[in-house]
Design an enzyme around this catalytic site. Sequence first.
Site, PDB file in Angstrom:
ATOM      1  CD  GLN A  27      -2.722  -1.152   2.540  1.00 17.27           C
ATOM      2  OE1 GLN A  27      -2.145  -1.419   3.586  1.00 17.27           O
ATOM      3  NE2 GLN A  27      -4.024  -0.895   2.513  1.00 17.27           N
ATOM      4  CE1 TYR A  54       4.749  -9.191   9.600  1.00 18.87           C
ATOM      5  CE2 TYR A  54       5.689  -7.051  10.139  1.00 18.87           C
ATOM      6  CZ  TYR A  54       4.975  -8.189  10.500  1.00 18.87           C
ATOM      7  OH  TYR A  54       4.478  -8.286  11.790  1.00 18.87           O
ATOM      8  CB  ALA A 211      -9.467  -5.272  15.574  1.00 21.09           C
ATOM      9  CE  LYS A 218     -10.397   1.349   7.374  1.00 21.18           C
ATOM     10  NZ  LYS A 218      -9.251   2.063   6.816  1.00 21.18           N
ATOM     11  NE  ARG A 228      -4.258  -3.880   7.475  1.00 21.83           N
ATOM     12  CZ  ARG A 228      -3.498  -3.899   8.561  1.00 21.83           C
ATOM     13  NH1 ARG A 228      -3.750  -4.795   9.502  1.00 21.83           N
ATOM     14  NH2 ARG A 228      -2.511  -3.062   8.733  1.00 21.83           N
ATOM     15  N   GLY A 283      -0.378   0.729  12.847  1.00 21.99           N
ATOM     16  CA  GLY A 283      -0.271   0.454  11.414  1.00 21.99           C
ATOM     17  C   GLY A 283      -0.947   1.613  10.712  1.00 21.99           C
TER      18      GLY A 283
HETATM   19  P1  NDP Z   1      -4.040  -1.781  13.259  1.00 18.26           P
HETATM   20  O1  NDP Z   1      -4.969  -2.731  13.902  1.00 18.26           O
HETATM   21  O2  NDP Z   1      -3.948  -0.420  13.848  1.00 18.26           O
HETATM   22  O3  NDP Z   1      -4.464  -1.676  11.712  1.00 18.26           O
HETATM   23  C1  NDP Z   1      -3.836  -0.754  10.885  1.00 18.26           C
HETATM   24  C2  NDP Z   1      -4.693  -0.518   9.644  1.00 18.26           C
HETATM   25  O4  NDP Z   1      -5.953   0.054  10.018  1.00 18.26           O
HETATM   26  C3  NDP Z   1      -4.045   0.481   8.730  1.00 18.26           C
HETATM   27  O5  NDP Z   1      -3.081  -0.079   7.906  1.00 18.26           O
HETATM   28  C4  NDP Z   1      -5.257   1.013   7.985  1.00 18.26           C
HETATM   29  O6  NDP Z   1      -5.674   0.036   7.027  1.00 18.26           O
HETATM   30  C5  NDP Z   1      -6.287   1.090   9.115  1.00 18.26           C
HETATM   31  N1  NDP Z   1      -6.194   2.369   9.852  1.00 18.26           N
HETATM   32  C6  NDP Z   1      -5.202   2.752  10.726  1.00 18.26           C
HETATM   33  N2  NDP Z   1      -5.460   3.964  11.215  1.00 18.26           N
HETATM   34  C7  NDP Z   1      -6.614   4.371  10.660  1.00 18.26           C
HETATM   35  C8  NDP Z   1      -7.374   5.558  10.794  1.00 18.26           C
HETATM   36  N3  NDP Z   1      -6.989   6.522  11.609  1.00 18.26           N
HETATM   37  N4  NDP Z   1      -8.519   5.660  10.082  1.00 18.26           N
HETATM   38  C9  NDP Z   1      -8.914   4.663   9.264  1.00 18.26           C
HETATM   39  N5  NDP Z   1      -8.234   3.511   9.094  1.00 18.26           N
HETATM   40  C10 NDP Z   1      -7.086   3.362   9.788  1.00 18.26           C
HETATM   41  O7  NDP Z   1      -2.555  -2.318  13.246  1.00 18.26           O
HETATM   42  P2  NDP Z   1      -1.862  -3.481  12.366  1.00 18.26           P
HETATM   43  O8  NDP Z   1      -2.753  -4.648  12.208  1.00 18.26           O
HETATM   44  O9  NDP Z   1      -1.263  -2.879  11.164  1.00 18.26           O
HETATM   45  O10 NDP Z   1      -0.695  -3.895  13.359  1.00 18.26           O
HETATM   46  C11 NDP Z   1       0.319  -2.938  13.679  1.00 18.26           C
HETATM   47  C12 NDP Z   1       1.673  -3.587  13.531  1.00 18.26           C
HETATM   48  O11 NDP Z   1       1.791  -4.674  14.441  1.00 18.26           O
HETATM   49  C13 NDP Z   1       1.992  -4.200  12.161  1.00 18.26           C
HETATM   50  O12 NDP Z   1       2.398  -3.247  11.207  1.00 18.26           O
HETATM   51  C14 NDP Z   1       3.112  -5.150  12.532  1.00 18.26           C
HETATM   52  O13 NDP Z   1       4.317  -4.434  12.661  1.00 18.26           O
HETATM   53  C15 NDP Z   1       2.653  -5.667  13.891  1.00 18.26           C
HETATM   54  N6  NDP Z   1       1.921  -6.946  13.761  1.00 18.26           N
HETATM   55  C16 NDP Z   1       2.494  -8.058  14.327  1.00 18.26           C
HETATM   56  C17 NDP Z   1       1.904  -9.283  14.233  1.00 18.26           C
HETATM   57  C18 NDP Z   1       2.555 -10.468  14.844  1.00 18.26           C
HETATM   58  O14 NDP Z   1       2.120 -11.599  14.596  1.00 18.26           O
HETATM   59  N7  NDP Z   1       3.578 -10.298  15.642  1.00 18.26           N
HETATM   60  C19 NDP Z   1       0.621  -9.478  13.501  1.00 18.26           C
HETATM   61  C20 NDP Z   1       0.086  -8.237  12.975  1.00 18.26           C
HETATM   62  C21 NDP Z   1       0.716  -7.036  13.114  1.00 18.26           C
HETATM   63  P3  NDP Z   1      -6.360   0.392   5.632  1.00 18.26           P
HETATM   64  O15 NDP Z   1      -6.080   1.812   5.279  1.00 18.26           O
HETATM   65  O16 NDP Z   1      -5.791  -0.572   4.670  1.00 18.26           O
HETATM   66  O17 NDP Z   1      -7.821   0.162   5.849  1.00 18.26           O
END
Ligand code: NDP
Length: 314
Positions: A27, A54, A211, A218, A228, A283
Amino acid sequence: MEYRKLGNSGLKISELSYGSWVTFVNQLNQKSAMDCMSYAYDQGVNFFDNAEAYASGESEILMGKILKKLGWGRDTFIISSKVFWGGELPTQRGLSKKHIHDACNAALTRLQLDYLDLFFCHRPDPDTPIIETVRAMNDLIIQGKILYWGTSEWSAKDITIAHKEAVKHNLVGPLMEQPQYNIIHRERFEKEYKTLYKKYGMGTTIWSPLASGILTGKYNKSIPQKSRFKVKGYEWLSDSVQDVDLKKVDKLVKISKNLNLKPSQLAIQWCLKNQNVSTVILGASKLSQLKENIKSNQFKALLTDEIMDEINNV
Ligand code: NDP
């Protein structure tokens, strides 16, 4: 930005950090990812999370190029990688001494770094004796390739075994766990791990505080095209919406509206209220999201005990 100790180590980690899962490469391109990292760093974020899995290593390559371009002092930031899913061959997966050794060296090459601050076992590996994994991590510490090691989504039982093995053999045990923790997923963090924080000084770098975006509200009506859940290869994530009672998410959105907060800001600050959280890994697929999410720190005081009760009742 405030800083918390990572478990019982002396390492001070920013309470909000930034990770690259799904977003980097899929992305965000080099420019937009660099804008996000740069903004985060300027706001005091000092931890950036990555993993060999990743974007099949491409996320580390991208982060490495950005770090090189930005030229930050190596003593000003914390970088992680994780080992488990390195490829399809039997020697490229899991937590054997061989794969841990190979994965660490490959991550260092991709990130263009001399050492990793944090190295996580991305999942438990029932095929490898835990003592082998502990020993392999200890070796990397002695070689100066990693500073601290930890686990991700390990059971409390396996984390305890790793500590006992480390003590028995005079090795360095795991310092931190990386579990999912958010308003929807609380069980493991709050119940299963409960005794580990004090007993082993376990720090936590928690993932998916929103989550995967569900807690922004949204997804309440449908799945937005630009999210995503529509990214090629990540469609499976949309199953997680089915497990959530979206009426409850609506209620959380209402609570945040009454406080003049974005739902994302409420959800992130809710995580930080738990003192067993060392850092919340954010994220963001857009700079605007990251700005909104980091800004949540300005509204800490709004999450009073009454509001926390209201959220927890939902
Ligand atoms: P989140 O649950 O915060 O999801 C992030 C996603 O939510 C964004 O990429 C975006 O997706 C959406 N988002 C974030 N902020 C906003 C906003 N303000 N308004 C609207 N949509 C929003 O966190 P992640 O799932 O990304 O997890 C964070 C980090 O944790 C990862 O990057 C990774 O480094 C780690 N991680 C580790 C894991 C493990 O197994 N150890 C597993 C998963 C994550 P979009 O725009 O695409 O809708």
